[in-house]
Enzyme design. Structure first.
Site, short mmCIF file in Angstrom:
data_model
loop_
_atom_site.label_atom_id
_atom_site.label_comp_id
_atom_site.label_asym_id
_atom_site.label_seq_id
_atom_site.Cartn_x
_atom_site.Cartn_y
_atom_site.Cartn_z
N CYS A 137 52.63 12.21 -0.71
CA CYS A 137 54.19 11.77 -0.53
C CYS A 137 54.43 10.24 0.60
CB CYS A 137 54.80 12.90 -0.56
SG CYS A 137 56.65 12.00 -0.53
N CYS A 140 57.82 10.36 1.74
CA CYS A 140 57.91 11.51 2.94
C CYS A 140 57.38 11.56 4.09
CB CYS A 140 57.31 12.92 2.32
SG CYS A 140 57.65 13.78 0.87
N ASP A 141 56.14 10.58 4.11
CA ASP A 141 56.15 10.72 5.53
C ASP A 141 55.23 9.12 5.61
OD1 ASP A 141 55.60 12.99 5.91
OD2 ASP A 141 53.79 13.30 4.35
#
Length: 323
Positions: A137, A140-141
């Site tokens: 992701c 997300c990261d």
């Protein structure tokens, strides 16, 4: 001995969507029962640093966040059950579901929050490096790789979108695809090829994620040419696997309307499914955003939709009885 559990609101799945639905449902007096499934806490229990969930100025841990959500749901009146549903009967209300334990669960309404799992390459080195430079992701990261060299593996819409997103953080993004053409939409391909921060490696597949340093982190990808078999090494600090997701909907095939990618179909702007009284929230119905905060938001929507449905159904029952 098997048991029968009855509730006004039955919830499947214990990630942000399911727990948010439980919190709202419990506060509305529906005394929900939540069946946790095979991965209690959902995908966030496998995520370490979380920096984009509202309300926390510092980085928090995914498992801790899910423990807090679970504790909140229980505090307001949700009953959490350790079981996995193996059979569903949605032909009439109350809906009847059977657990692996043999227990029967009956719900006047059903909220499905079973989520989706990212597809992985299936390499031992990939498993070893998850959370150490390997992610599924970018949204997300990606923030953790500011100024670093990263790679995205895949050739569809998700892979191209993730590569484009990562250019917000990284000056050097490499897209790795095992074929000589992309499956992504043409408009996305045009944006990709025009972006000077992105390099595409064709006909390459990842053979190994290479770790190094102290503490250990991703330092390179070992690549294999799909035509010649030749091996090469690409030095990167972040590797994002973007080859799609599996929604956990097999249990509902033939019972609910699913789209071409097996996600549960809901009415636009709601969580209502093709069966009245059944609602879907989180990644099991959302293949666009797939974030903890959006999952929690749709969990809230599902509880509110379910509450309205029950209120209308009970009003009609009273009206019929009075006639």
């Amino acid at each position: 001995m098997s048991a029968t559990h009855k509730t006004r609101m039955l919830i499947l799945g214990s990630g942000p969507a399911g727990l948010s639905a439980a919190i709202y449902g419990a506060r509305a007096g529906m005394e929900p029962i939540l069946v946790q499934g095979i991965q209690p806490g959902g995908q966030l229990t496998t995520t370490t640093d979380v920096e984009n969930y509202p309300g926390f100025r510092d980085v928090i841990q995914g498992p801790w966040l899910m423990e807090e959500m679970q504790a909140q749901a229980e505090h307001v009146g949700t009953k959490l059950v350790w079981d996995t549903i193996t059979h569903v009967d949605l032909s009439q209300r109350p809906f009847r579901l059977t657990g692996d334990s043999g227990d029967l669960y009956e719900g006047d309404v059903l909220v499905i929050a079973t989520g989706a799992q990212a597809k992985w390459l299936g390499l031992d080195s990939e498993e070893a490096m998850k959370g150490k430079g390997v992610s599924a992701c970018a949204t997300c990261d990606g923030f953790f790789y500011r100024g670093k060299k990263v790679a995205v593996i895949g050739g569809g819409n998700t892979a191209v979108e993730e590569a484009l997103y990562l250019t917000n953080h990284s000056p050097d993004v490499t897209l790795i695809h095992r074929r000589d053409s992309l499956r992504a939409e043409k408009i996305l391909q045009e944006r990709l090829f025009k972006n000077e921060r992105i390099t595409v490696l064709w006909n390459k597949q990842v053979e190994r994620f290479v770790g190094g340093g102290t503490p250990e982190g991703l330092v390179a990808l070992e690549l294999k040419d799909t035509h010649t078999g030749a091996l090469s090494t690409l030095e990167v600090e972040g590797g994002f696997v973007a080859i799609g997701h599996h929604p956990a909907t097999e249990l509902f095939r033939g019972h609910l309307a699913l789209d071409g990618d097996s996600y549960i179909t809901v009415e636009p702007g709601s969580t209502r499914t093709s069966v009245p009284g059944v609602f879907a929230c989180g990644d099991v119905m959302d293949k666009v955003y797939r974030q903890a905060v959006t999952a929690a938001g749709t969990g809230c929507m599902a509880a509110l939709d379910a509450e309205r449905f029950l209120a209308e159904a009970e009003f009609e029952d009273v009206a019929e009885a009075a006639e």
